[in-house]
Design a protein around this motif. Sequence first.
Motif, PDB file in Angstrom:
ATOM      1  N   ARG A  36     -21.928  32.923 -34.397  1.00 30.00           N
ATOM      2  CA  ARG A  36     -20.748  33.037 -35.259  1.00 30.00           C
ATOM      3  C   ARG A  36     -20.884  34.139 -36.294  1.00 30.00           C
ATOM      4  N   ASP A  37     -22.082  34.347 -36.797  1.00 31.14           N
ATOM      5  CA  ASP A  37     -22.253  35.289 -37.897  1.00 31.14           C
ATOM      6  C   ASP A  37     -23.048  36.513 -37.489  1.00 31.14           C
ATOM      7  N   ALA A  38     -24.299  36.334 -37.107  1.00 28.59           N
ATOM      8  CA  ALA A  38     -25.198  37.462 -36.875  1.00 28.59           C
ATOM      9  C   ALA A  38     -24.668  38.428 -35.829  1.00 28.59           C
ATOM     10  N   THR A  46     -17.617  45.218 -38.313  1.00 24.90           N
ATOM     11  CA  THR A  46     -18.213  46.454 -38.826  1.00 24.90           C
ATOM     12  C   THR A  46     -18.038  47.619 -37.869  1.00 24.90           C
ATOM     13  N   HIS A  47     -17.906  47.324 -36.576  1.00 21.15           N
ATOM     14  CA  HIS A  47     -17.740  48.370 -35.567  1.00 21.15           C
ATOM     15  C   HIS A  47     -16.641  47.977 -34.572  1.00 21.15           C
ATOM     16  N   PRO A  48     -15.400  47.905 -35.031  1.00 20.02           N
ATOM     17  CA  PRO A  48     -14.305  47.493 -34.143  1.00 20.02           C
ATOM     18  C   PRO A  48     -14.059  48.450 -32.977  1.00 20.02           C
ATOM     19  N   ASP A  49     -14.562  49.674 -33.102  1.00 19.15           N
ATOM     20  CA  ASP A  49     -14.453  50.626 -31.997  1.00 19.15           C
ATOM     21  C   ASP A  49     -15.431  50.325 -30.876  1.00 19.15           C
ATOM     22  N   LYS A  50     -16.440  49.506 -31.163  1.00 13.51           N
ATOM     23  CA  LYS A  50     -17.461  49.174 -30.180  1.00 13.51           C
ATOM     24  C   LYS A  50     -17.279  47.790 -29.564  1.00 13.51           C
ATOM     25  N   MET A  51     -16.761  46.837 -30.340  1.00 19.23           N
ATOM     26  CA  MET A  51     -16.754  45.443 -29.896  1.00 19.23           C
ATOM     27  C   MET A  51     -15.463  44.735 -30.268  1.00 19.23           C
ATOM     28  N   GLN A  52     -14.901  44.031 -29.296  1.00 17.69           N
ATOM     29  CA  GLN A  52     -13.737  43.184 -29.517  1.00 17.69           C
ATOM     30  C   GLN A  52     -14.037  41.795 -28.986  1.00 17.69           C
ATOM     31  N   ILE A  53     -13.904  40.769 -29.823  1.00 21.49           N
ATOM     32  CA  ILE A  53     -14.104  39.399 -29.391  1.00 21.49           C
ATOM     33  C   ILE A  53     -12.818  38.899 -28.741  1.00 21.49           C
ATOM     34  N   THR A  54     -12.934  38.476 -27.485  1.00 20.70           N
ATOM     35  CA  THR A  54     -11.739  38.061 -26.736  1.00 20.70           C
ATOM     36  C   THR A  54     -11.707  36.569 -26.414  1.00 20.70           C
ATOM     37  N   ALA A  55     -12.835  35.866 -26.603  1.00 20.06           N
ATOM     38  CA  ALA A  55     -12.855  34.428 -26.322  1.00 20.06           C
ATOM     39  C   ALA A  55     -14.070  33.806 -27.000  1.00 20.06           C
ATOM     40  N   VAL A  56     -13.941  32.538 -27.386  1.00  9.82           N
ATOM     41  CA  VAL A  56     -15.048  31.811 -28.006  1.00  9.82           C
ATOM     42  C   VAL A  56     -15.083  30.388 -27.475  1.00  9.82           C
ATOM     43  N   ALA A  57     -16.281  29.793 -27.535  1.00 12.60           N
ATOM     44  CA  ALA A  57     -16.437  28.408 -27.081  1.00 12.60           C
ATOM     45  C   ALA A  57     -17.493  27.703 -27.913  1.00 12.60           C
ATOM     46  N   ASP A  58     -17.212  26.454 -28.254  1.00 14.43           N
ATOM     47  CA  ASP A  58     -18.188  25.614 -28.938  1.00 14.43           C
ATOM     48  C   ASP A  58     -17.715  24.168 -28.852  1.00 14.43           C
ATOM     49  N   VAL A  99     -14.614  26.514 -33.749  1.00 10.35           N
ATOM     50  CA  VAL A  99     -13.703  27.275 -32.882  1.00 10.35           C
ATOM     51  C   VAL A  99     -12.456  27.686 -33.651  1.00 10.35           C
ATOM     52  N   ALA A 100     -11.913  26.762 -34.431  1.00 10.08           N
ATOM     53  CA  ALA A 100     -10.713  27.063 -35.216  1.00 10.08           C
ATOM     54  C   ALA A 100     -10.983  28.152 -36.251  1.00 10.08           C
ATOM     55  N   LEU A 101     -12.152  28.107 -36.878  1.00  8.89           N
ATOM     56  CA  LEU A 101     -12.505  29.136 -37.858  1.00  8.89           C
ATOM     57  C   LEU A 101     -12.594  30.509 -37.213  1.00  8.89           C
ATOM     58  N   MET A 102     -13.206  30.572 -36.044  1.00  8.67           N
ATOM     59  CA  MET A 102     -13.329  31.853 -35.340  1.00  8.67           C
ATOM     60  C   MET A 102     -11.976  32.346 -34.849  1.00  8.67           C
ATOM     61  N   ALA A 103     -11.143  31.430 -34.369  1.00  7.45           N
ATOM     62  CA  ALA A 103      -9.814  31.816 -33.896  1.00  7.45           C
ATOM     63  C   ALA A 103      -9.000  32.456 -35.009  1.00  7.45           C
ATOM     64  N   LYS A 104      -9.096  31.874 -36.188  1.00  6.86           N
ATOM     65  CA  LYS A 104      -8.372  32.418 -37.340  1.00  6.86           C
ATOM     66  C   LYS A 104      -8.955  33.754 -37.780  1.00  6.86           C
ATOM     67  N   GLU A 105     -10.274  33.842 -37.817  1.00  4.19           N
ATOM     68  CA  GLU A 105     -10.940  35.045 -38.318  1.00  4.19           C
ATOM     69  C   GLU A 105     -10.729  36.239 -37.405  1.00  4.19           C
ATOM     70  N   TYR A 106     -10.665  35.992 -36.094  1.00  4.10           N
ATOM     71  CA  TYR A 106     -10.560  37.094 -35.144  1.00  4.10           C
ATOM     72  C   TYR A 106      -9.225  37.117 -34.400  1.00  4.10           C
ATOM     73  N   ASN A 107      -8.265  36.341 -34.905  1.00  5.97           N
ATOM     74  CA  ASN A 107      -6.898  36.367 -34.374  1.00  5.97           C
ATOM     75  C   ASN A 107      -6.868  36.095 -32.869  1.00  5.97           C
ATOM     76  N   LEU A 108      -7.511  35.004 -32.465  1.00  3.75           N
ATOM     77  CA  LEU A 108      -7.591  34.658 -31.051  1.00  3.75           C
ATOM     78  C   LEU A 108      -6.499  33.659 -30.675  1.00  3.75           C
ATOM     79  N   PRO A 109      -5.842  33.860 -29.542  1.00 11.40           N
ATOM     80  CA  PRO A 109      -4.831  32.887 -29.106  1.00 11.40           C
ATOM     81  C   PRO A 109      -5.479  31.598 -28.608  1.00 11.40           C
ATOM     82  N   LYS A 110      -4.678  30.554 -28.526  1.00  8.60           N
ATOM     83  CA  LYS A 110      -5.185  29.241 -28.135  1.00  8.60           C
ATOM     84  C   LYS A 110      -5.867  29.277 -26.777  1.00  8.60           C
ATOM     85  N   GLU A 111      -5.335  30.073 -25.856  1.00  6.36           N
ATOM     86  CA  GLU A 111      -5.889  30.117 -24.508  1.00  6.36           C
ATOM     87  C   GLU A 111      -7.244  30.836 -24.448  1.00  6.36           C
TER      88      GLU A 111
END
Length: 438
Positions: free
Chosen positions: A17-19, A26-38, A44-56
């Motif tokens: 989640r953090d490291a 810090t490097h949005p040109d290098k990495m985009q988070i597209t899905a999370v699981a826990d 999961v809700a915290l990450m969805a909000k922080e990285y603007n992830l849809p429910k799916e």
Amino acid sequence: MGKCVKVAIAGLGSRGRDAYARVAKTHPDKMQITAVADTDPHKVALMAKEYNLPKEACFSSAEEMLAADKLADAMIIATQDRQHVGHAIPALEKGYHLLLEKPVSPDLNECAKLAEAAKKYERKVVVCHVLRYTPIYQKVKELLDDGSIGDIVSIMAIENVGWFHQAHSFVRGNWANSDVTSPMILQKCCHDMDLYLWLAGKECKSLSSYGDTYLFKKEKAPEGCAMRCMDGCKVRETCPFDAEKIYMENKLAGYNAGNRIWPLDVLVPEGPNEEKILRALKEGPYGRCVYHCDNNVVDHQVVNLNMTDGSTMSFTMCGFTSSITRYAKFMGTRGEMIVNMDGNEPEKSEITIRNFDENITEHSIDVMSLSDDFSGHGGGDTQMVEEFLDMISGEREESSYVTSLDRSLESHYCALAAEYSRVHGGEPVDIRTFAGDR
């Protein structure tokens, strides 16, 4: 310039989640988070909000995410130790490259199966031995390879786990019980087994080990202690492991000392405050008495390693230290090198070389000049993720310090052999025989 790599994250503990996830900021040109699981819906809700992830794009387990169509170019697997291979192999089958949290597995057969799967599916698997990526150890590697102290004859190394870190992670925390996670020498110290063999360019032939749980057990409990620190414990005033002292007052970990990150973000993932921390200590695992937990991992261990070239290494892990540091002394044919990495106070880190001559010439490296970022394992976390992303995007080839799966397994063989030796009264273990020539 390489493409932006799409990344899915399985496991939203402090590492996933953090490291690792923060590189997407810090490097949005290098990495985009597209899905999370826990398995924790709150994380999961915290990450969805922080990285603007849809429910799916949000899943209640790694298994659920792996059952879906491929969601990214790569996957970060930061689930619990014994889940790693069970998640990694299906991820390889789906076509993901992997950044795999260490240890790979406490089971040698699982390690071998993953290595076979990586070759079969021709995917990159990088294991998170982050210390290789730190500025201080990259400099040490350069100096040793240049022959600054001649041939290395012996290494004396210690991991100072730190008294409150031992209590937090390995008595009260997620890695307290090897029956559900990994032995201490693997979970915590496969970093060290990997690091020193790599730095010295050595291969271990055989080893022996001793260690035990000296303090953190019921029979060592002082009279009058309670099952939980805040439930009327009569020895709180004199107990250094009192939970409220550690999480509220400790100069490195405590909320009142200004800390807002690890280990407080483990207790309160959404962001710590006094009320939430105290509630977690009253209700959660981190408020338990250290003498009454379900822990069984050692709090001290020594390992003696005999290398294939006749050189040796002695390694100590101890939870009863004031600092959280790694100290090593490399003794060579032309001099000695002392290396001390302090992850919390990098200005105290040290590289000192003393060469053998008439006056014992001594010179030191200004560690602080090596980087402007020493956060996250001495600067290793971010560097490691960036290297991984650059490999996946095609921006660079694998570097000498990237910890591939094959290289990582050498450290696992040593750590697991050390645990076997410890359990069997210090019995010497031949590494190749133990690993089954894998």
